[in-house]
Design a protein around this motif. Structure first.
Motif, PDB file in Angstrom:
ATOM      1  N   ALA A  23      -8.923  -6.594   6.548  1.00 17.24           N
ATOM      2  CA  ALA A  23      -9.484  -5.681   5.556  1.00 17.24           C
ATOM      3  C   ALA A  23      -8.376  -5.204   4.626  1.00 17.24           C
ATOM      4  O   ALA A  23      -7.189  -5.366   4.907  1.00 17.24           O
ATOM      5  CB  ALA A  23     -10.142  -4.497   6.258  1.00 17.24           C
ATOM      6  N   ASP A  24      -8.770  -4.597   3.503  1.00 13.96           N
ATOM      7  CA  ASP A  24      -7.781  -4.121   2.535  1.00 13.96           C
ATOM      8  C   ASP A  24      -6.833  -3.093   3.148  1.00 13.96           C
ATOM      9  O   ASP A  24      -5.653  -3.040   2.796  1.00 13.96           O
ATOM     10  CB  ASP A  24      -8.491  -3.522   1.319  1.00 13.96           C
ATOM     11  N   GLU A  25      -7.365  -2.259   4.056  1.00 13.82           N
ATOM     12  CA  GLU A  25      -6.516  -1.253   4.717  1.00 13.82           C
ATOM     13  C   GLU A  25      -5.409  -1.927   5.534  1.00 13.82           C
ATOM     14  O   GLU A  25      -4.248  -1.498   5.511  1.00 13.82           O
ATOM     15  CB  GLU A  25      -7.345  -0.351   5.630  1.00 13.82           C
ATOM     16  N   LYS A  26      -5.767  -2.997   6.247  1.00 15.76           N
ATOM     17  CA  LYS A  26      -4.799  -3.719   7.061  1.00 15.76           C
ATOM     18  C   LYS A  26      -3.766  -4.411   6.181  1.00 15.76           C
ATOM     19  O   LYS A  26      -2.566  -4.429   6.499  1.00 15.76           O
ATOM     20  CB  LYS A  26      -5.524  -4.739   7.943  1.00 15.76           C
TER      21      LYS A  26
ATOM     22  N   THR B 180      -2.804  -3.417   3.286  1.00 10.16           N
ATOM     23  CA  THR B 180      -1.934  -2.352   2.775  1.00 10.16           C
ATOM     24  C   THR B 180      -0.836  -2.017   3.784  1.00 10.16           C
ATOM     25  O   THR B 180       0.333  -1.819   3.418  1.00 10.16           O
ATOM     26  CB  THR B 180      -2.762  -1.089   2.462  1.00 10.16           C
ATOM     27  N   GLU B 181      -1.218  -1.964   5.070  1.00  9.05           N
ATOM     28  CA  GLU B 181      -0.248  -1.673   6.135  1.00  9.05           C
ATOM     29  C   GLU B 181       0.814  -2.773   6.237  1.00  9.05           C
ATOM     30  O   GLU B 181       2.000  -2.496   6.424  1.00  9.05           O
ATOM     31  CB  GLU B 181      -0.977  -1.515   7.466  1.00  9.05           C
TER      32      GLU B 181
ATOM     33  N   LYS C 239       3.242  -2.438   3.483  1.00 10.05           N
ATOM     34  CA  LYS C 239       4.111  -1.280   3.704  1.00 10.05           C
ATOM     35  C   LYS C 239       5.225  -1.622   4.685  1.00 10.05           C
ATOM     36  O   LYS C 239       6.380  -1.209   4.524  1.00 10.05           O
ATOM     37  CB  LYS C 239       3.278  -0.110   4.219  1.00 10.05           C
TER      38      LYS C 239
ATOM     39  N   ALA D 232      -0.952   1.501  -2.929  1.00 13.35           N
ATOM     40  CA  ALA D 232      -2.238   2.105  -2.555  1.00 13.35           C
ATOM     41  C   ALA D 232      -3.259   1.024  -2.229  1.00 13.35           C
ATOM     42  O   ALA D 232      -3.161  -0.112  -2.716  1.00 13.35           O
ATOM     43  CB  ALA D 232      -2.745   2.981  -3.695  1.00 13.35           C
ATOM     44  N   ARG D 233      -4.238   1.378  -1.395  1.00 11.29           N
ATOM     45  CA  ARG D 233      -5.261   0.412  -1.000  1.00 11.29           C
ATOM     46  C   ARG D 233      -6.042  -0.102  -2.208  1.00 11.29           C
ATOM     47  O   ARG D 233      -6.398  -1.274  -2.292  1.00 11.29           O
ATOM     48  CB  ARG D 233      -6.224   1.072   0.002  1.00 11.29           C
ATOM     49  N   ARG D 234      -6.342   0.811  -3.165  1.00  9.96           N
ATOM     50  CA  ARG D 234      -7.106   0.383  -4.349  1.00  9.96           C
ATOM     51  C   ARG D 234      -6.318  -0.637  -5.182  1.00  9.96           C
ATOM     52  O   ARG D 234      -6.903  -1.498  -5.832  1.00  9.96           O
ATOM     53  CB  ARG D 234      -7.499   1.588  -5.197  1.00  9.96           C
TER      54      ARG D 234
END
Length: 487
Positions: A449-452, A454-455, A458, A465-467
């Motif tokens: 997912a986009d959140e993963k 992003t991590e 990082k 940012a996720r967006r």
């Protein structure tokens, strides 16, 4: 109350030469030949310098017959361009029609493979059927109403009206439906469908109906197409009461079908032909830039028209027709000079811009590694070559460069800067490359997912940012995690 006032304004207006240059700068190399031929046809004072000019000296062309030059007057002006004949021409005929801008050797037709088109193949199948005149006309109307992808998007009632007005055939809705069903049996399978669901069902019904997988695939397309397109596979498993392996076979059966059974060969033939404007070669670690020769045509002002103008300038100008003739010749000569100057300016601008881009991205052009791309925006190049940003934009948006590792649009080398945790500025192309690699190597049964994502970035030192990750993913035409899921 109305009153008159005097005002003084300072306005910026483009000259005709500037407008012509801007238009030429935007023209891609593939279309430049056509644009030059149009100008050659419209302006007889402009010549292709690669062609032999009839007015060149005999010494330059010893093979020419000396008798061809006997009809010149004392001024060296050919009789066919005599003043009397010229001013008697009605409305100054278009000289472009008598001008041949191509060598006979170059004017060769490209051989084309002859094959029936998509509609001709359908028409041939219709001709083989034993039909009444009315049925044939209805079938012919249906075939002519199909879109290029093979779908019938025109309503049946509209087809009935078409038949009544164009063919004078009064048809019932049932008759049109009957002939549509006949055409849907034609090859390629799926032809004549009114939507995607009907297209897929037509193709599945032509398969072995005793096959359990085919039966289940028909049920999925008929009842769960929305869940299938959104990849809600867990819902389909429950509804069909099948396990993941069986569902995988069903899904694969559907994926084999052609969603656009129309003239796929013609669509493939319509792909854009890319002709690079520049070539970059690597000679032992030293980059060498060259401009495509098609961007530098040999154009020149006609010597005949120059002689004609000088002849008219010396002549009496009391005659109205003479003044018109002088004005006409002068306008053609000016237009030819403007066009040649615009072509030369185009060449200089292209080379200047590409040379600046090559120097800016030197390490990238040496290796072809996207990670070597530096952050670069239009303003950087515009300041480097001392030109307007809009000029650089016109070059970057329509020109291609051929390298040892591919052909690319210049626009693809421009990117914004992203600052890493260490304070270093890198191109967002580098971030996109990492995203692409992460998605390519992910477990398709559990896509990231986009959140993963992003991590992961990082952890690699890119705080984004996720967006922003979602924006980069969409720019690369990569769907969301749920739509990337596979069984």
């Amino acid at each position: 109350m109305l009153k008159q006032t005097l005002q003084q304004k300072l306005l910026q207006k483009l000259s005709p030469q500037q407008i012509q240059f801007i238009k030429l700068l935007q023209v891609p190399t593939a279309s430049l030949d056509t644009r030059i031929k149009e100008e050659l046809e419209e302006n007889p004072a402009l010549e292709d310098g690669s062609l032999a000019n009839m007015n060149d000296s005999i010494e330059d062309y010893p093979d020419k017959d000396p008798d061809d030059y006997e009809n010149k007057n004392d001024d060296g002006f050919e009789e066919e361009f005599s003043l009397e004949e010229y001013i008697q021409e009605d409305d100054y005929k278009d000289y472009g029609g008598n001008y041949n801008s191509e060598d006979d050797e170059d004017h060769k037709e490209i051989p084309i493979a002859i094959q029936d088109s998509f509609f001709e193949k359908l028409q041939n199948q219709l001709d083989l059927l034993a039909l009444t005149d009315k049925q044939y006309l209805i079938g012919n109307q249906i075939i002519g109403s199909l879109d290029d992808d093979g779908y019938l998007r025109r309503p049946i009632l509209s087809l009935i009206d078409d038949l009544a007005f164009s063919q004078n055939v009064m048809a019932e809705e049932s008759e049109v439906e009957e002939m549509l069903a006949v055409i849907q049996e034609f090859e390629p399978a799926g032809i004549g469908a009114r939507d995607l669901q009907e297209c897929l069902l037509i193709q599945l019904r032509k398969k072995d109906q005793d096959n359990t997988i085919v039966k289940k695939a028909i049920e999925v397309v008929r009842n769960y197409l929305d869940e299938f397109t959104k990849k809600h596979y867990d819902k389909i498993e429950k509804q069909l009461n099948v396990n993941s392996d069986e569902l995988k076979d069903i899904i694969n059966e559907i994926l084999k079908l052609n969603p656009k059974p129309g003239d796929s060969a013609a669509v493939a033939g319509k792909q854009l032909q890319i002709i690079p404007d520049f070539h970059i070669s690597n000679n032992d670690g030293v980059l060498h830039l060259t401009l495509n020769g098609r961007n530098a045509p040999e154009l020149r002002v006609s010597r005949t028209y120059q002689d004609m103008f000088e002849h008219y300038e010396k002549a009496e100008k009391n005659d109205k027709k003479m003044k018109e003739a002088v004005q006409f010749v002068k306008s053609k000569l000016d237009s030819a000079k403007w066009f040649i100057d615009a072509i030369k300016q185009r060449q200089q601008t292209l080379l200047k811009t590409m040379n600046a881009i090559m120097k800016y991205q030197y390490e990238y052009f040496l290796t072809g590694d996207d990670r070597m791309l530096k952050p670069m925006i239009l303003k950087d190049i515009a300041e480097e070559i001392d030109m307007d940003i809009s000029t650089v934009s016109r070059v970057a948006n329509s020109k291609y460069v051929q390298t040892e590792f591919g052909t690319f649009l210049l626009k693809s080398f421009f990117s914004e800067a992203i600052q890493t945790d260490s304070g270093e500025e890198v191109s967002n192309k580098e971030v996109k490359k990492i995203l692409e690699e992460c998605i390519a190597n992910e477990d398709k049964r559990k896509p990231l997912a986009d959140e993963k994502l992003t991590e992961i970035l990082k952890e690699k030192g890119y705080t984004i940012a996720r967006r922003t990750v979602a924006k980069y993913r969409e720019s690369m035409n990569i769907p969301v995690a749920r739509l990337r899921k596979e069984l």
